[in-house]
Design a protein around this motif. Structure first.
Motif, PDB file in Angstrom:
ATOM      1  N   LEU A   6       0.847  -1.179   0.000  1.00  0.00           N
ATOM      2  CA  LEU A   6       0.000   0.000   0.000  1.00  0.00           C
ATOM      3  C   LEU A   6       0.890   1.238   0.000  1.00  0.00           C
ATOM      4  N   VAL A  56      -7.651   2.904  -2.975  1.00  0.00           N
ATOM      5  CA  VAL A  56      -8.374   1.943  -2.147  1.00  0.00           C
ATOM      6  C   VAL A  56      -8.734   2.500  -0.766  1.00  0.00           C
ATOM      7  N   ALA A  57      -8.235   3.696  -0.428  1.00  0.00           N
ATOM      8  CA  ALA A  57      -8.544   4.271   0.881  1.00  0.00           C
ATOM      9  C   ALA A  57      -8.401   5.785   0.831  1.00  0.00           C
ATOM     10  N   CYS A  59      -8.347   9.233   3.726  1.00  0.00           N
ATOM     11  CA  CYS A  59      -8.268   9.614   5.124  1.00  0.00           C
ATOM     12  C   CYS A  59      -8.151  11.129   5.242  1.00  0.00           C
ATOM     13  N   GLU A  87     -11.927   5.873   5.184  1.00  0.00           N
ATOM     14  CA  GLU A  87     -12.817   4.971   4.452  1.00  0.00           C
ATOM     15  C   GLU A  87     -12.008   4.132   3.475  1.00  0.00           C
ATOM     16  N   VAL A  88     -12.336   2.861   3.424  1.00  0.00           N
ATOM     17  CA  VAL A  88     -11.750   1.938   2.453  1.00  0.00           C
ATOM     18  C   VAL A  88     -12.753   1.799   1.314  1.00  0.00           C
ATOM     19  N   ALA A  92     -12.768  -2.993  -1.825  1.00  0.00           N
ATOM     20  CA  ALA A  92     -11.534  -3.433  -1.175  1.00  0.00           C
ATOM     21  C   ALA A  92     -11.709  -3.699   0.319  1.00  0.00           C
ATOM     22  N   ARG A  93     -12.920  -3.629   0.810  1.00  0.00           N
ATOM     23  CA  ARG A  93     -13.155  -3.814   2.247  1.00  0.00           C
ATOM     24  C   ARG A  93     -12.939  -5.263   2.664  1.00  0.00           C
ATOM     25  N   ILE A  97      -6.963  -3.422   4.576  1.00  0.00           N
ATOM     26  CA  ILE A  97      -6.438  -2.155   4.064  1.00  0.00           C
ATOM     27  C   ILE A  97      -6.544  -1.047   5.112  1.00  0.00           C
ATOM     28  N   GLY A  98      -7.617  -1.008   5.875  1.00  0.00           N
ATOM     29  CA  GLY A  98      -7.743  -0.008   6.931  1.00  0.00           C
ATOM     30  C   GLY A  98      -6.594  -0.103   7.922  1.00  0.00           C
ATOM     31  N   VAL A 101      -3.436   1.195   6.291  1.00  0.00           N
ATOM     32  CA  VAL A 101      -3.408   2.664   6.252  1.00  0.00           C
ATOM     33  C   VAL A 101      -2.939   3.200   7.595  1.00  0.00           C
TER      34      VAL A 101
END
Length: 152
Positions: A6, A56-57, A59, A87-88, A92-93, A97-98, A101
């Motif tokens: 990422l 994909v995210a 912030c 938010e993802v 991709a949730r 990934i969250g 990040v």
């Protein structure tokens, strides 16, 4: 585990007429936070997370590196990085990934205490799953759907 790392990029708002625009509209990001902003402050920051060139995210956070004292969060001698929105992308949730990040944000900003504001059950489930500390107003009559979390 993903073989593609990422990457985070800071996004700088552009003023178009009256409003500041940060992100382009996308059906992948459904939260209402990504629309035009009336105003921005010097300590407002926005990040875009990408995998293989695809966003994909997203912030938004506020960074204050001065010592902080908060009635609910306590002492923060190295400042505070307060995540106002994370938010993802819908597609991709559930892939970590969250969490990635947050690790990347921590790598970029190793000293300030990370905190996050959330306002719904789905969001609270995410922060609870991380093991972050939930901070609610001590008076039950003053509690609301908006809850602040902080990392350990």
């Amino acid at each position: 585990m993903r073989s593609i790392p990422l990457s985070l990029s800071e996004i700088h708002p552009l003023k178009k007429r009256k409003y500041w625009h940060v992100f382009e509209p996308s059906s992948e990001f459904v939260a209402p936070w990504w629309g035009p902003e009336d105003s921005i402050a010097d300590d407002d920051h926005w990040l875009s997370g990408q995998l293989a060139g695809a966003e994909v995210a997203r912030c938004k956070f506020v960074l204050d590196i001065s010592p902080q004292s908060h009635p609910v969060l306590g002492e923060m001698p190295r400042g505070q990085l307060d995540i106002l929105a994370l938010e993802v992308a819908v597609s991709a949730r559930g892939q970590g990934i969250g969490r990635d990040v947050l690790r990347a944000i921590r790598d970029l900003f190793p000293l300030p205490r990370l905190t996050a504001l959330n306002d719904n059950a789905e969001s609270r489930g995410f922060w609870d799953s991380l093991g972050w500390v939930r901070h609610e107003h001590p008076n039950p009559l003053l509690r609301s759907e908006r809850v602040t979390y902080s990392e350990h």
